[in-house]
Design a protein around this motif. Structure first.
Motif, PDB file in Angstrom:
ATOM      1  N   SER A  29      48.860  28.710  32.033  1.00  0.00           N
ATOM      2  CA  SER A  29      47.708  28.214  31.447  1.00  0.00           C
ATOM      3  C   SER A  29      46.890  29.255  30.480  1.00  0.00           C
ATOM      4  CB  SER A  29      46.571  27.408  32.108  1.00  0.00           C
ATOM      5  OG  SER A  29      47.085  26.492  33.037  1.00  0.00           O
ATOM      6  N   ASP A  30      47.423  30.423  30.615  1.00  0.00           N
ATOM      7  CA  ASP A  30      46.656  31.573  29.865  1.00  0.00           C
ATOM      8  C   ASP A  30      47.051  31.521  28.177  1.00  0.00           C
ATOM      9  OD1 ASP A  30      46.553  34.384  32.295  1.00  0.00           O
ATOM     10  OD2 ASP A  30      45.407  32.215  32.193  1.00  0.00           O
ATOM     11  N   THR A  31      46.327  32.196  27.517  1.00  0.00           N
ATOM     12  CA  THR A  31      46.797  32.325  26.399  1.00  0.00           C
ATOM     13  C   THR A  31      47.346  34.169  26.410  1.00  0.00           C
ATOM     14  OG1 THR A  31      45.201  31.194  24.859  1.00  0.00           O
ATOM     15  CG2 THR A  31      45.869  33.000  24.045  1.00  0.00           C
ATOM     16  N   VAL A  32      48.516  34.242  26.061  1.00  0.00           N
ATOM     17  CA  VAL A  32      49.133  35.305  26.311  1.00  0.00           C
ATOM     18  C   VAL A  32      49.217  36.096  25.005  1.00  0.00           C
ATOM     19  CG1 VAL A  32      50.243  34.960  28.370  1.00  0.00           C
ATOM     20  CG2 VAL A  32      51.473  34.594  26.091  1.00  0.00           C
ATOM     21  N   ALA A  33      49.128  37.641  24.636  1.00  0.00           N
ATOM     22  CA  ALA A  33      49.253  38.048  23.375  1.00  0.00           C
ATOM     23  C   ALA A  33      49.811  39.570  23.749  1.00  0.00           C
ATOM     24  CB  ALA A  33      47.795  38.086  22.909  1.00  0.00           C
ATOM     25  N   TRP A  34      50.146  40.212  22.590  1.00  0.00           N
ATOM     26  CA  TRP A  34      50.577  41.663  22.216  1.00  0.00           C
ATOM     27  C   TRP A  34      49.469  42.034  21.274  1.00  0.00           C
ATOM     28  CZ3 TRP A  34      53.966  44.054  25.547  1.00  0.00           C
ATOM     29  CH2 TRP A  34      54.763  43.328  26.209  1.00  0.00           C
ATOM     30  N   PHE A  35      49.170  43.401  21.682  1.00  0.00           N
ATOM     31  CA  PHE A  35      48.259  44.284  20.702  1.00  0.00           C
ATOM     32  C   PHE A  35      48.937  45.457  20.685  1.00  0.00           C
ATOM     33  CE2 PHE A  35      43.834  41.836  20.232  1.00  0.00           C
ATOM     34  CZ  PHE A  35      44.265  40.832  21.015  1.00  0.00           C
ATOM     35  N   ARG A  36      48.439  46.240  19.670  1.00  0.00           N
ATOM     36  CA  ARG A  36      49.191  47.852  19.552  1.00  0.00           C
ATOM     37  C   ARG A  36      47.806  48.630  19.220  1.00  0.00           C
ATOM     38  NH1 ARG A  36      53.129  46.712  14.416  1.00  0.00           N
ATOM     39  NH2 ARG A  36      51.605  46.524  12.879  1.00  0.00           N
ATOM     40  N   GLN A  37      48.066  49.852  19.532  1.00  0.00           N
ATOM     41  CA  GLN A  37      46.930  50.844  19.063  1.00  0.00           C
ATOM     42  C   GLN A  37      47.567  52.087  18.933  1.00  0.00           C
ATOM     43  OE1 GLN A  37      44.049  51.239  22.346  1.00  0.00           O
ATOM     44  NE2 GLN A  37      42.526  51.908  20.713  1.00  0.00           N
ATOM     45  N   VAL A  38      47.241  52.902  17.918  1.00  0.00           N
ATOM     46  CA  VAL A  38      47.512  54.269  17.553  1.00  0.00           C
ATOM     47  C   VAL A  38      46.315  55.134  17.653  1.00  0.00           C
ATOM     48  CG1 VAL A  38      49.342  53.379  15.669  1.00  0.00           C
ATOM     49  CG2 VAL A  38      46.969  53.819  14.814  1.00  0.00           C
ATOM     50  N   PRO A  39      46.599  56.372  17.929  1.00  0.00           N
ATOM     51  CA  PRO A  39      45.313  57.224  18.070  1.00  0.00           C
ATOM     52  C   PRO A  39      44.427  57.085  17.132  1.00  0.00           C
ATOM     53  CG  PRO A  39      47.361  58.421  18.677  1.00  0.00           C
ATOM     54  CD  PRO A  39      47.827  56.976  17.922  1.00  0.00           C
TER      55      PRO A  39
END
Length: 124
Positions: A29-39
């Protein structure tokens, strides 16, 4: 706990598939996602699947190149990344939110559970 895999080094124009497996809790039932990060920069939204409905949302710069999908039976969320560009280089994080609302789907504060991160490097 969310375990990630699938990162690595690829040339521009290549493809990678990231995976994230949730364990120890219900996931379907969750919303699922991808995030990204650079320094030196804030974590950036990449893609999400909203709850069970399955509506998908993408960062404009990845539309048509990235595809997010989920397999609830396997508690898995995938990110297929095609036509990769050097600007896609980052550490990618999967996220899950049992309480995520639509207005916060693109914000990291909308998610309660995070993977450990996997590095993606795209060479030019």
């Amino acid at each position: 706990v969310q375990l990630q895999g699938g990162g690595g080094l690829v040339q521009a124009g290549g493809s990678l598939r990231l995976s994230c497996v949730a364990s120890g809790r219900a996931f379907s039932s969750d919303t699922v996602a991808w995030f990204r990060q650079v320094p030196g920069k804030e974590r950036e939204f990449v893609a999400a699947v909203f709850r069970r409905a399955g509506n998908t949302y993408y960062l404009d710069s990845v539309k048509g190149r990235f595809t997010i999908s989920r397999d609830n039976a396997k508690s898995t969320v995938l990110l297929q990344m095609n036509s990769l560009e050097p600007e896609d280089t980052a550490v990618y994080y999967c996220a899950a939110g049992p309480r995520t609302i639509l207005s916060s789907i693109r914000h990291s504060r909308g998610y309660d559970y995070w993977g450990q991160g996997t590095e993606v490097t795209v060479s030019s």
